[in-house]
Design an enzyme around this catalytic site. Structure first.
Site, short mmCIF file in Angstrom:
data_model
loop_
_atom_site.label_atom_id
_atom_site.label_comp_id
_atom_site.label_asym_id
_atom_site.label_seq_id
_atom_site.Cartn_x
_atom_site.Cartn_y
_atom_site.Cartn_z
N PHE A 159 -93.06 24.41 -59.89
CA PHE A 159 -92.66 23.20 -60.61
C PHE A 159 -91.24 23.41 -61.12
O PHE A 159 -90.99 24.29 -61.93
CB PHE A 159 -93.61 22.89 -61.77
CG PHE A 159 -93.30 21.57 -62.44
CD1 PHE A 159 -93.88 20.40 -61.98
CD2 PHE A 159 -92.41 21.50 -63.49
CE1 PHE A 159 -93.58 19.18 -62.57
CE2 PHE A 159 -92.10 20.29 -64.09
CZ PHE A 159 -92.70 19.12 -63.63
N ASP A 245 -85.66 30.35 -61.77
CA ASP A 245 -85.96 29.27 -62.71
C ASP A 245 -86.69 29.89 -63.89
O ASP A 245 -87.89 30.14 -63.86
CB ASP A 245 -86.83 28.21 -62.02
CG ASP A 245 -87.21 27.06 -62.94
OD1 ASP A 245 -87.07 27.21 -64.17
OD2 ASP A 245 -87.65 26.02 -62.43
N LYS A 274 -85.56 24.40 -72.18
CA LYS A 274 -86.70 24.39 -73.11
C LYS A 274 -86.33 25.00 -74.46
O LYS A 274 -85.66 24.36 -75.26
CB LYS A 274 -87.91 25.06 -72.47
CG LYS A 274 -88.54 24.22 -71.34
CD LYS A 274 -89.91 24.72 -70.96
CE LYS A 274 -90.52 23.92 -69.82
NZ LYS A 274 -90.92 22.56 -70.20
#
Length: 469
Positions: A159, A245, A274
């Protein structure tokens, strides 16, 4: 002289009025003006409560009930809710211009310098954006520009975001198919399969291989250190950019500043977001080496090929500076490593006791519990197989619903594997709060014996809710 006519202000809802809305009024606004089906989905298991205060790992509803947040903003709250260091940082820049493109923001330069000190290897140049998906977009563009190649390889179950480029490398067809055709020349291979990677890169025509050191939405799947080392070697051998990532795994989440450090490898491009903004500001970046940056953007003509209006704004980068300082001051990577080891050990004890816990896995304070769906039974027969489908699709949500509604603990299932619930609390979580979670899980599992009782009860609730719509 022309007379000015003041128009009446529309009947806006003020901030104060918005905070005071009832639960049903809030639902109605979301149903009418945002996304009615998300309102339905959140309401099925009572996931649409209104919270009015937050501090650390705790949030409170309007009735004064305290909840423990073990979801942690999907990894965006490593410092917890409303850490005071962020308030101080934002207050210190409130009179500075926040957006002024005809200048070089000194705070952005300082944050980039600070990042270069804490990231592994020769990672040096930073591009600031607003979200993880934006960081991935920039990383993919950088890899293509630096190598002159077009092809991208990614992993099944991954994802990386839902903007067009990031979605193109996200490894679940459910999210990609409605938006086809996407970015071309993207290939998916099995996660943590070194042989598949070697085969995919064999023709020396791949611009980048992108992967998560821990697949978050894939169900908290940890890539072995040996695999990451192999990735580094294979990418180097074939001139392919290795994009890590670390949007969810970065900033101490796995017990190191960055998860790739467990394997002692450095990617060519690092994506972060984040918790970078401390949970109060949207902040993201992709980083690379001086050599790669200059290959892609090393001239005046190329310097403005990739830009972002809000990227590197004063308040966001001030939050980023405070995050790095607070991580050092509170030694959050060490806290994550020690607390994660404690929590994993206790969860593994529960797994030995309750066989419907299929697997416990994770690293640091990024942990997943995977459950085995219950066997078919009479209720499944009576519902024509619908209950079995509910169990297969929502078993993680059912456990999360029990934790929320009966124990006031917030969790969620992973998007690409709904049979997994994620435990991702702030790194500042206390051992007492961890023990409260463990006691709640013990009660949920013991009360529901064979686990099917809860699934059938929750399944009937879900079916009933869906049939009414």
């Amino acid at each position: 002289m022309e007379k000015k006519i003041k128009t009446a202000m529309p009947d806006f809802i003020s901030i104060e009025e918005a905070v005071a809305l009832s639960r049903e009024q809030n639902r109605d606004n979301h149903r009418r003006f945002i996304n009615p089906e998300i309102v339905n989905l959140m309401g099925i298991l009572n996931f649409d409560k209104c919270f009015v205060r937050a501090k650390g790992t705790s949030v409170w509803d309007a009735d004064g009930n305290e909840y423990l947040d073990f979801l942690g903003g999907y990894g965006a709250l490593n410092l917890g809710h409303n850490h005071p260091a962020l308030d101080v940082a934002l207050a210190s820049v409130q009179e500075l211009p926040n957006l002024l493109q005809a200048s070089l923001n000194p705070l952005a330069g300082a944050l980039a310098s600070n990042l270069a000190l804490v990231t592994p290897g020769e990672l040096k140049y930073s591009f600031f954006g607003n979200s993880g998906a934006e960081a991935v977009e920039g990383a993919l563009k950088l890899a293509r520009a630096a190598t002159g190649r077009k092809k991208i390889v990614s992993c099944e179950g991954s994802f990386h975001g839902k903007s067009l480029g990031a979605l193109s490398v996200t490894g679940r067809a459910k999210y990609r198919t409605p938006f086809a055709p996407l970015v071309p020349e993207v290939e998916f291979i099995a996660f943590a399969d070194a042989a598949a990677l070697e085969q995919a890169l064999a023709k020396d025509d791949v611009a980048a291989f992108i992967m998560e050191p821990v697949q978050g939405e894939g169900g908290i799947i940890v890539a072995p250190d040996e695999y990451l080392q192999k990735v580094r070697a294979v990418c180097s051998a074939h001139g392919t950019m290795f994009i890590a990532d670390e949007i969810q795994t970065g900033f101490g989440r796995t017990g190191k500043w960055f998860a790739c450090e467990h394997a002692e490898v450095t990617p060519d491009i690092l994506c972060i977001s984040k918790s970078f903004g401390g949970g109060v500001m949207p902040l993201a970046a992709y980083m690379t080496t001086e050599k790669i940056w200059k290959q892609a953007y090393g001239s005046v003509e190329k310097a403005m090929l990739h830009t972002s209006t809000f990227g590197g704004n004063t308040r966001a980068v001030a939050a980023g500076i405070a995050v790095l300082e607070t991580m050092y001051e509170e030694d959050l990577p060490r806290q994550a490593a020690e607390k994660g080891e404690y929590l994993l050990g206790k969860l593994q004890q529960l797994q030995e006791k309750y066989p419907f816990i299929k697997e416990v896995r994770g690293r640091g304070l990024l942990i997943g519990l995977e459950f085995t769906p219950p066997k078919k039974g009479l209720m499944n027969l009576l519902t024509g197989g619908a209950l079995e489908k509910m169990a297969n699709e929502y078993v993680g949500a059912m456990v999360a619903g029990e934790l929320l509604n009966k124990h006031r603990i917030i969790t969620a299932y992973t998007l690409n594997n709904p049979n997994v619930i994620r435990l991702e609390p702030p790194l500042t979580v206390s051992y007492e709060q961890i023990d409260r979670l463990l006691a709640a899980l013990e009660e949920v599992f013991a009360k529901n014996k064979g686990f099917g009782d809860m699934v059938f009860a929750s399944g009937k609730t879900i079916l009933g809710s869906l049939l009414k719509k």
